[in-house]
Motif scaffolding. Structure first.
Motif, short mmCIF file in Angstrom:
data_model
loop_
_atom_site.label_atom_id
_atom_site.label_comp_id
_atom_site.label_asym_id
_atom_site.label_seq_id
_atom_site.Cartn_x
_atom_site.Cartn_y
_atom_site.Cartn_z
N GLY A 1 -13.83 6.25 -12.67
CA GLY A 1 -15.18 6.34 -13.26
C GLY A 1 -15.90 7.63 -12.96
N THR A 2 -15.23 8.55 -12.28
CA THR A 2 -15.82 9.88 -12.03
C THR A 2 -15.02 10.90 -12.82
OG1 THR A 2 -16.83 9.38 -9.89
CG2 THR A 2 -16.15 11.66 -10.24
N THR A 3 -15.73 11.76 -13.53
CA THR A 3 -15.08 12.70 -14.44
C THR A 3 -14.26 13.78 -13.72
OG1 THR A 3 -17.03 12.42 -15.82
CG2 THR A 3 -15.52 14.19 -16.43
N SER B 1 -27.44 6.90 -12.33
CA SER B 1 -27.64 5.94 -13.41
C SER B 1 -27.67 4.53 -12.81
CB SER B 1 -26.54 6.07 -14.46
OG SER B 1 -25.27 5.93 -13.88
N GLY C 1 -14.26 2.88 -8.99
CA GLY C 1 -15.25 3.23 -7.98
C GLY C 1 -16.38 2.22 -7.84
N ILE D 1 -13.99 12.89 -3.94
CA ILE D 1 -13.67 11.95 -5.02
C ILE D 1 -12.56 12.53 -5.89
CG2 ILE D 1 -14.54 10.57 -6.94
CD1 ILE D 1 -17.24 10.60 -5.72
N ASP E 1 -11.06 7.51 -8.13
CA ASP E 1 -12.13 6.89 -8.92
C ASP E 1 -12.00 7.24 -10.40
OD1 ASP E 1 -14.42 5.81 -9.92
OD2 ASP E 1 -15.79 7.19 -8.91
N ASP F 1 -13.63 1.21 -14.13
CA ASP F 1 -14.11 2.07 -13.04
C ASP F 1 -13.60 1.58 -11.69
OD1 ASP F 1 -15.60 3.71 -11.35
OD2 ASP F 1 -17.46 2.59 -11.62
N TYR G 1 -25.40 3.92 -9.46
CA TYR G 1 -24.17 4.69 -9.29
C TYR G 1 -24.44 6.04 -8.64
CZ TYR G 1 -22.33 1.11 -12.36
OH TYR G 1 -21.98 -0.11 -12.88
N GLY G 2 -23.38 6.69 -8.20
CA GLY G 2 -23.47 7.98 -7.54
C GLY G 2 -24.24 9.02 -8.33
N ASP G 3 -24.16 8.97 -9.64
CA ASP G 3 -24.84 9.97 -10.47
C ASP G 3 -26.28 9.60 -10.76
OD1 ASP G 3 -24.67 8.03 -12.50
OD2 ASP G 3 -22.82 8.90 -13.28
N ASP H 1 -15.88 0.99 -19.76
CA ASP H 1 -15.32 2.01 -18.87
C ASP H 1 -14.71 1.30 -17.66
OD1 ASP H 1 -14.86 4.16 -17.13
OD2 ASP H 1 -16.77 5.16 -17.59
N TYR I 1 -13.83 0.80 -1.76
CA TYR I 1 -13.26 1.80 -2.68
C TYR I 1 -11.76 1.89 -2.45
CZ TYR I 1 -18.14 3.32 -2.74
OH TYR I 1 -19.50 3.38 -2.84
N PHE J 1 -27.51 5.59 -19.84
CA PHE J 1 -26.67 4.61 -20.53
C PHE J 1 -27.10 4.46 -21.99
CE2 PHE J 1 -25.75 3.11 -16.14
CZ PHE J 1 -24.39 3.29 -16.20
C1 0ZP Z 1 -19.74 10.82 -13.40
O1 0ZP Z 1 -18.71 11.39 -13.11
C2 0ZP Z 1 -20.40 10.88 -14.78
C3 0ZP Z 1 -20.29 12.19 -15.42
C4 0ZP Z 1 -20.95 13.32 -14.67
C5 0ZP Z 1 -21.93 13.11 -13.77
C6 0ZP Z 1 -22.54 14.16 -13.11
C7 0ZP Z 1 -22.16 15.44 -13.37
C8 0ZP Z 1 -21.17 15.68 -14.29
C9 0ZP Z 1 -20.76 16.98 -14.57
C10 0ZP Z 1 -19.76 17.23 -15.48
C11 0ZP Z 1 -19.14 16.20 -16.11
C12 0ZP Z 1 -19.51 14.91 -15.85
C13 0ZP Z 1 -20.54 14.62 -14.95
C14 0ZP Z 1 -19.78 9.76 -15.59
C15 0ZP Z 1 -20.31 9.52 -16.96
C16 0ZP Z 1 -19.46 9.65 -17.98
C17 0ZP Z 1 -19.85 9.41 -19.26
C18 0ZP Z 1 -21.10 8.99 -19.56
C19 0ZP Z 1 -22.02 8.81 -18.57
C20 0ZP Z 1 -23.30 8.36 -18.86
C21 0ZP Z 1 -24.22 8.18 -17.87
C22 0ZP Z 1 -23.88 8.46 -16.57
C23 0ZP Z 1 -22.62 8.89 -16.26
C24 0ZP Z 1 -21.65 9.07 -17.24
N1 0ZP Z 1 -20.34 10.03 -12.56
C25 0ZP Z 1 -19.88 9.75 -11.21
C26 0ZP Z 1 -20.25 8.30 -10.92
O2 0ZP Z 1 -21.33 8.01 -10.45
C27 0ZP Z 1 -20.54 10.79 -10.31
C28 0ZP Z 1 -20.50 10.53 -8.89
N2 0ZP Z 1 -21.42 10.94 -8.07
C29 0ZP Z 1 -19.62 9.88 -8.19
C30 0ZP Z 1 -21.11 10.55 -6.88
N3 0ZP Z 1 -20.06 9.91 -6.92
N4 0ZP Z 1 -19.33 7.38 -11.29
C31 0ZP Z 1 -19.56 5.95 -11.16
C32 0ZP Z 1 -19.17 5.24 -12.44
C33 0ZP Z 1 -19.86 5.80 -13.69
C34 0ZP Z 1 -21.30 5.35 -13.74
C35 0ZP Z 1 -19.11 5.35 -14.94
C36 0ZP Z 1 -21.99 5.83 -14.98
C37 0ZP Z 1 -19.79 5.86 -16.20
C38 0ZP Z 1 -21.22 5.44 -16.23
C39 0ZP Z 1 -18.79 5.39 -9.94
O3 0ZP Z 1 -17.41 5.39 -10.16
C40 0ZP Z 1 -19.11 6.14 -8.68
C41 0ZP Z 1 -19.10 5.21 -7.46
C42 0ZP Z 1 -19.28 5.99 -6.16
C43 0ZP Z 1 -18.15 6.80 -5.61
C44 0ZP Z 1 -18.44 7.16 -4.16
C45 0ZP Z 1 -16.78 6.23 -5.78
C46 0ZP Z 1 -20.33 4.29 -7.50
O4 0ZP Z 1 -21.43 4.75 -7.70
N5 0ZP Z 1 -20.10 3.00 -7.30
C47 0ZP Z 1 -21.18 2.00 -7.26
C48 0ZP Z 1 -21.20 1.24 -5.96
C49 0ZP Z 1 -22.35 0.29 -5.95
C50 0ZP Z 1 -21.34 2.17 -4.78
C51 0ZP Z 1 -22.20 -0.82 -4.94
#
Ligand code: 0ZP
Length: 330
Positions: free
Chosen positions: A221-223, A83, A37, A304, A219, A35, A79-81, A33, A194, A116
């Motif tokens: 990586g956010t749906t 995981s 973000g 986002i 982002d 990403d 991650y934000g969600d 993926d 970001y 995951f």
């Molecule tokens: C997602 O969008 C999920 C899907 C998802 C989560 C929650 C509710 C949902 C409702 C309807 C539809 C989708 C939803 C992405 C996802 C897709 C497919 C499989 C997955 C399996 C496990 C977990 C997630 C899956 N997640 C966002 C996210 O965390 C939600 C979010 N919440 C964003 C707050 N901000 N995306 C991260 C990448 C994901 C991680 C990629 C899991 C898939 C796997 C990041 O892009 C988010 C970013 C923060 C943001 C402020 C830009 C982040 O966490 N970055 C890490 C940094 C660490 C801060 C230093």
């Protein structure tokens, strides 16, 4: 140099897109993926406990003649969600769509959270945020884009995500066949790491354009699309039977309701998200209640611009100094 690779939806609702990549010699192919973000490149691996693997492809460093352990280095990300994953680090050859980086830090998972494990079609992530967010300790590592950048024809990568279809990520060039008309650029605030920028306003359906600076993160990586409550309320006021459901954790509505489009501004340009993208999915296969692709950002503390918005445009992530982001119609 340049590279070009597919962005393939992992399910029928575009919850995420994966891209084929290869690691090592001979090449091991994984579906990751991309990403914007985050900034860690991590993979399911031979170091991941088999109890945490359910159908994912893995990277086995011992089967690669070019792998090297990055001694004493570890990583851990949440991650934000909610995981999370963590592990150790190797360097190895890494390619996306024909573009190769010879000594890329490849973070091998020793532990992944259950979300995951449950997602069969996702073998890891390629972080395309700024390298400042990378979690490898004691010395942080560069992203694939930062490593490739000196050799790219142009310091850019582009995202052409598609609704219910395969799109593309391109590195090092802007493919004029993938967009219609001009690319409008806006400045990016790269701190803390970001792709943060502003929208110039929005409109709901055929309503008037409301000018206002809406800062947020583009982002991949956010749906979904997460915006301020006032805007989201103004949108769902136009949808018969819509309600903000505690139970489902967001705005839901009868699947038969007609939704308006949603338009956002990038500087003077306007991009319209079709209603079908915002009618995200049925709550369950037999339900007549649908979940919205536009949700309030109040719980996240930050807006986002996720895939629901990004797939309405051709998006240029430009790593120039200073960085900027461009949107074009397609
Ligand atoms: C997602 O969008 C999920 C899907 C998802 C989560 C929650 C509710 C949902 C409702 C309807 C539809 C989708 C939803 C992405 C996802 C897709 C497919 C499989 C997955 C399996 C496990 C977990 C997630 C899956 N997640 C966002 C996210 O965390 C939600 C979010 N919440 C964003 C707050 N901000 N995306 C991260 C990448 C994901 C991680 C990629 C899991 C898939 C796997 C990041 O892009 C988010 C970013 C923060 C943001 C402020 C830009 C982040 O966490 N970055 C890490 C940094 C660490 C801060 C230093």
């Amino acid at each position: 140099d340049t590279g070009s690779a597919a962005a393939i939806p992992i399910n029928e609702v575009d919850i995420a897109y994966v891209t084929p990549v290869t690691v090592g010699t001979p090449p091991q192919t994984l579906m990751l993926d991309l990403d914007t973000g985050s900034s860690d490149l991590w993979v399911f691996s031979s170091l991941t406990p088999s109890s945490q693997i359910r159908g994912q492809e893995i990277y086995t460093p011992t089967k690669s003649s070019t792998s090297q352990l990055l001694n004493g280095h570890t990583w851990s990300i949440r991650y934000g969600d909610g995981s999370s994953s963590r592990g150790t680090v190797f360097t190895d050859n890494f390619t996306i769509g024909g573009l190769e980086v010879k000594s890329q830090a490849v973070q091998t998972a020793q532990e992944v959270s259950s979300s995951f494990t449950q997602e069969q079609s996702l073998d890891g992530l390629v972080g395309l945020g700024f390298s400042t967010l990378n979690t490898v300790r004691p010395s942080s590592q560069l992203t694939f884009f930062d490593n490739a950048r000196p050799n790219l024809d142009e310091e850019v990568f582009t995202a052409d995500l598609k609704y219910h279809a395969t799109g593309t990520y391109d590195f090092g060039f802007i493919d004029s066949k993938k967009h219609n008309g001009t690319i409008t650029y806006t400045p990016v605030q790269p701190s803390p790491g970001y792709w943060t920028h502003s929208l110039s306003g929005y409109s709901v359906g055929s309503g008037a354009f409301q000018s206002s600076q809406i800062s947020g993160i583009s982002d991949t990586g956010t749906t979904l699309l997460y915006l301020p409550t006032a805007i989201v309320t103004a949108y769902y006021r136009q949808v018969q039977g819509a309600q903000n459901s505690q139970y489902y954790g967001g705005y839901v509505f009868p699947c038969a309701s007609t939704l308006p489009t949603f338009t956002f501004g990038i500087e003077g340009a306007r991009f319209t998200i079709p209603a079908s993208y915002i009618n995200y999915t049925r709550i369950s296969p037999t339900s007549t209640t649908c979940y919205g692709g536009l949700q309030s950002s109040s719980g996240l503390g930050i807006n986002i611009f996720g895939d629901v918005a990004l797939k309405a445009a051709f998006v240029v992530f430009s790593g120039t100094n200073p960085p900027r982001i461009g949107f074009a119609p397609k």
